[in-house]
Design a protein around this motif. Sequence first.
Motif, PDB file in Angstrom:
ATOM      1  N   VAL A   4      32.298  36.308  36.136  1.00  0.00           N
ATOM      2  CA  VAL A   4      33.283  36.935  36.618  1.00  0.00           C
ATOM      3  C   VAL A   4      34.723  36.113  36.367  1.00  0.00           C
ATOM      4  CG1 VAL A   4      34.110  37.383  39.195  1.00  0.00           C
ATOM      5  CG2 VAL A   4      31.881  37.769  38.701  1.00  0.00           C
TER       6      VAL A   4
ATOM      7  N   ASP B 232      34.939  41.128  39.908  1.00  0.00           N
ATOM      8  CA  ASP B 232      33.888  40.927  41.069  1.00  0.00           C
ATOM      9  C   ASP B 232      32.623  41.265  40.638  1.00  0.00           C
ATOM     10  OD1 ASP B 232      33.008  40.550  43.755  1.00  0.00           O
ATOM     11  OD2 ASP B 232      33.986  42.125  44.584  1.00  0.00           O
ATOM     12  N   ARG B 233      31.621  41.213  41.435  1.00  0.00           N
ATOM     13  CA  ARG B 233      30.066  41.528  40.914  1.00  0.00           C
ATOM     14  C   ARG B 233      29.561  42.049  42.084  1.00  0.00           C
ATOM     15  NH1 ARG B 233      24.997  38.856  40.175  1.00  0.00           N
ATOM     16  NH2 ARG B 233      26.059  36.910  40.695  1.00  0.00           N
ATOM     17  N   LYS B 234      29.078  43.255  42.328  1.00  0.00           N
ATOM     18  CA  LYS B 234      28.119  43.714  43.533  1.00  0.00           C
ATOM     19  C   LYS B 234      26.777  44.184  42.839  1.00  0.00           C
ATOM     20  CE  LYS B 234      31.948  45.950  45.743  1.00  0.00           C
ATOM     21  NZ  LYS B 234      32.614  47.091  46.231  1.00  0.00           N
TER      22      LYS B 234
END
Length: 217
Positions: A137, A189-191
């Motif tokens: 990220v 971002d990371r989900k």
Amino acid sequence: MHLFLAPECAPFAIAAMILVGLTAIEILSMLLGFSLSELIGKPHFEGHDGVLAGLLSWINIGGVPLLILIMLALGIFAVTGFAIQTVADMIWTPLPAIVATVPALVVTIPLVRRSTRTIARIVPRDETYAVDTGDLVGRTGTVSIGPLDQGLPGRVSVKDAHGNWHQLRACAAKGESPLPIGAQVLLVDRKADIFIAVSAPSDLVRSDDKSSTEQHP
């Protein structure tokens, strides 16, 4: 074609059909924005002793993703088996399936080892398990499968701090216009295992290009 349907070639025909099915599933998964081989990952046998563990280590199990290993073994086994039966048919008659399977396995095992050792030099550079994905990220990359939007994830090629390339599942951030293939993006971002990307600022892209040039004069 008659050998493919012959009972004497049943083990090799089954292996070939399984290989075709796995290949189709892998291609479909990539079109949907993820890789089944990456999802399954690599098998690990560290800490295990014994003859079986030694054999598994010798053929480089754990050096490549499990799905690739299975596909290699199936392909080599099928080709070797059909070759054995073809030669036997030319000389006299096809061997019984159980008899032909033995030399096919004997040839398959070392060929799988050689193939996995070659592939292992390439594949790890494109997999995300080499580093902590959270560290990616904030890095810039290039859309390789897209365009990226808020729907199904595409792919972004990103280089980590060690110079290794990763193919990451990614979607465009909410409100972001679709990002076409080849676009420079910033991972913000990371989900779960899906990264969120925005169009990379031009000054950041120029800065990354300059750093890359300085590292590779």
